[in-house]
Scaffold this motif. Structure first.
Motif, PDB file in Angstrom:
ATOM      1  N   GLY A  66       0.815  -1.220   0.000  1.00  0.00           N
ATOM      2  CA  GLY A  66       0.000   0.000   0.000  1.00  0.00           C
ATOM      3  C   GLY A  66       0.844   1.264   0.000  1.00  0.00           C
ATOM      4  O   GLY A  66       0.550   2.222  -0.727  1.00  0.00           O
ATOM      5  N   ILE A  67       1.891   1.281   0.797  1.00  0.00           N
ATOM      6  CA  ILE A  67       2.805   2.433   0.822  1.00  0.00           C
ATOM      7  C   ILE A  67       3.474   2.587  -0.533  1.00  0.00           C
ATOM      8  O   ILE A  67       3.559   3.692  -1.081  1.00  0.00           O
ATOM      9  N   TYR A  68       3.946   1.489  -1.086  1.00  0.00           N
ATOM     10  CA  TYR A  68       4.589   1.477  -2.404  1.00  0.00           C
ATOM     11  C   TYR A  68       3.649   2.085  -3.458  1.00  0.00           C
ATOM     12  O   TYR A  68       4.031   2.992  -4.198  1.00  0.00           O
ATOM     13  N   ASP A  69       2.413   1.578  -3.509  1.00  0.00           N
ATOM     14  CA  ASP A  69       1.451   2.074  -4.497  1.00  0.00           C
ATOM     15  C   ASP A  69       1.094   3.534  -4.262  1.00  0.00           C
ATOM     16  O   ASP A  69       0.971   4.314  -5.210  1.00  0.00           O
ATOM     17  N   TYR A  70       0.915   3.925  -2.995  1.00  0.00           N
ATOM     18  CA  TYR A  70       0.566   5.309  -2.686  1.00  0.00           C
ATOM     19  C   TYR A  70       1.642   6.268  -3.189  1.00  0.00           C
ATOM     20  O   TYR A  70       1.347   7.261  -3.844  1.00  0.00           O
ATOM     21  N   ILE A  71       2.892   5.972  -2.867  1.00  0.00           N
ATOM     22  CA  ILE A  71       3.994   6.840  -3.296  1.00  0.00           C
ATOM     23  C   ILE A  71       4.079   6.872  -4.812  1.00  0.00           C
ATOM     24  O   ILE A  71       4.204   7.936  -5.428  1.00  0.00           O
ATOM     25  N   LEU A  72       3.973   5.709  -5.438  1.00  0.00           N
ATOM     26  CA  LEU A  72       4.146   5.609  -6.881  1.00  0.00           C
ATOM     27  C   LEU A  72       3.020   6.291  -7.653  1.00  0.00           C
ATOM     28  O   LEU A  72       3.262   7.000  -8.626  1.00  0.00           O
ATOM     29  N   PHE A  73       1.782   6.079  -7.228  1.00  0.00           N
ATOM     30  CA  PHE A  73       0.640   6.578  -7.989  1.00  0.00           C
ATOM     31  C   PHE A  73       0.173   7.959  -7.572  1.00  0.00           C
ATOM     32  O   PHE A  73      -0.729   8.509  -8.191  1.00  0.00           O
ATOM     33  N   SER A  74       0.776   8.550  -6.551  1.00  0.00           N
ATOM     34  CA  SER A  74       0.383   9.904  -6.136  1.00  0.00           C
ATOM     35  C   SER A  74       0.827  10.943  -7.162  1.00  0.00           C
ATOM     36  O   SER A  74       0.243  12.008  -7.254  1.00  0.00           O
ATOM     37  N   ARG A  75       1.854  10.616  -7.922  1.00  0.00           N
ATOM     38  CA  ARG A  75       2.384  11.481  -8.983  1.00  0.00           C
ATOM     39  C   ARG A  75       2.799  12.867  -8.468  1.00  0.00           C
ATOM     40  O   ARG A  75       2.688  13.846  -9.177  1.00  0.00           O
ATOM     41  N   VAL A  76       3.241  12.909  -7.229  1.00  0.00           N
ATOM     42  CA  VAL A  76       3.792  14.140  -6.668  1.00  0.00           C
ATOM     43  C   VAL A  76       5.278  14.135  -6.988  1.00  0.00           C
ATOM     44  O   VAL A  76       5.985  13.157  -6.691  1.00  0.00           O
ATOM     45  N   TYR A  77       5.769  15.189  -7.597  1.00  0.00           N
ATOM     46  CA  TYR A  77       7.140  15.237  -8.086  1.00  0.00           C
ATOM     47  C   TYR A  77       8.156  14.919  -6.992  1.00  0.00           C
ATOM     48  O   TYR A  77       9.062  14.137  -7.190  1.00  0.00           O
ATOM     49  N   GLY A  78       8.020  15.494  -5.841  1.00  0.00           N
ATOM     50  CA  GLY A  78       8.978  15.290  -4.759  1.00  0.00           C
ATOM     51  C   GLY A  78       8.956  13.895  -4.164  1.00  0.00           C
ATOM     52  O   GLY A  78       9.870  13.512  -3.434  1.00  0.00           O
ATOM     53  N   TYR A  79       7.921  13.123  -4.465  1.00  0.00           N
ATOM     54  CA  TYR A  79       7.813  11.785  -3.905  1.00  0.00           C
ATOM     55  C   TYR A  79       8.774  10.791  -4.546  1.00  0.00           C
ATOM     56  O   TYR A  79       8.936   9.690  -4.032  1.00  0.00           O
ATOM     57  N   PHE A  80       9.400  11.163  -5.655  1.00  0.00           N
ATOM     58  CA  PHE A  80      10.335  10.248  -6.293  1.00  0.00           C
ATOM     59  C   PHE A  80      11.484   9.904  -5.343  1.00  0.00           C
ATOM     60  O   PHE A  80      11.886   8.750  -5.245  1.00  0.00           O
ATOM     61  N   ILE A  81      11.980  10.892  -4.616  1.00  0.00           N
ATOM     62  CA  ILE A  81      13.047  10.661  -3.638  1.00  0.00           C
ATOM     63  C   ILE A  81      12.526   9.760  -2.519  1.00  0.00           C
ATOM     64  O   ILE A  81      13.220   8.838  -2.077  1.00  0.00           O
ATOM     65  N   LEU A  82      11.294   9.999  -2.076  1.00  0.00           N
ATOM     66  CA  LEU A  82      10.674   9.156  -1.057  1.00  0.00           C
ATOM     67  C   LEU A  82      10.519   7.725  -1.567  1.00  0.00           C
ATOM     68  O   LEU A  82      10.750   6.765  -0.830  1.00  0.00           O
ATOM     69  N   PHE A  83      10.159   7.586  -2.847  1.00  0.00           N
ATOM     70  CA  PHE A  83      10.003   6.264  -3.450  1.00  0.00           C
ATOM     71  C   PHE A  83      11.338   5.515  -3.456  1.00  0.00           C
ATOM     72  O   PHE A  83      11.397   4.345  -3.073  1.00  0.00           O
ATOM     73  N   ILE A  84      12.402   6.180  -3.853  1.00  0.00           N
ATOM     74  CA  ILE A  84      13.729   5.549  -3.870  1.00  0.00           C
ATOM     75  C   ILE A  84      14.140   5.153  -2.453  1.00  0.00           C
ATOM     76  O   ILE A  84      14.654   4.053  -2.230  1.00  0.00           O
ATOM     77  N   ALA A  85      13.886   6.036  -1.478  1.00  0.00           N
ATOM     78  CA  ALA A  85      14.217   5.727  -0.084  1.00  0.00           C
ATOM     79  C   ALA A  85      13.413   4.513   0.396  1.00  0.00           C
ATOM     80  O   ALA A  85      13.955   3.645   1.099  1.00  0.00           O
TER      81      ALA A  85
END
Length: 161
Positions: free
Chosen positions: A108-127
């Protein structure tokens, strides 16, 4: 919802087939069977995604880099807790529940970060991906060590006799 349904399906398959077989006789087996189930699911899912996309090469590459390892990493947690439940003397049911709930939360966290399409979340996704790898490898290495120790004891007993 995808994380819930996908992890529930993978749990159902792993629990109803692998969990009950005789060959599931050490903790490492839980991770192995969960990962095998997960990778089979990821293969079927990715084929459906890729075959239904106009830009299938981009989709295939992206899903191959992120989705397949993601499913594998969620499965490591599932197998880790399944094995604790299987070999626990007490409170096995708590770990059985955790073997389903933890992968659902991670997915769920993985999908939320990935599909939120917030630009700054890419760093959060990698982390988050790095966290999944680190915690997954830690769980896997623990059971690999236990498996090696078990094997060495068996070898030593056989050499003694």
């Amino acid at each position: 919802m995808a994380g819930l349904t996908e992890e529930l399906f993978k749990f159902w398959v792993t629990y109803n087939i692998a969990f009950k077989i005789y060959e599931y006789n050490e903790k490492l087996d839980g991770i192995i069977y969960s990962v095998f189930t997960s990778l089979g699911f990821a293969t079927a899912e990715n084929l459906l995604y890729v075959l239904n996309q106009r830009n299938f090469i981009y989709t295939g590459i992206f899903r191959g880099i992120f989705s397949v390892p993601g499913h594998m990493l969620f499965a490591i947690s599932m197998g880790y807790y399944l094995s604790i439940a299987k070999f626990a003397n007490d409170k096995g049911s708590t770990y059985l529940i955790m073997s389903l709930v933890i992968p659902i939360i991670l997915h769920g966290i993985y999908d939320y970060i990935l599909f939120s399409r917030v630009y700054g979340y890419f760093i959060l996704f990698i982390a988050f991906i790095l966290f999944l790898w680190k915690s997954g490898l830690k769980k896997l290495n623990l059971y690999v060590r236990e498996s090696k120790e078990r094997f060495e004891k068996i070898i030593n007993i056989n050499n003694f006799m």
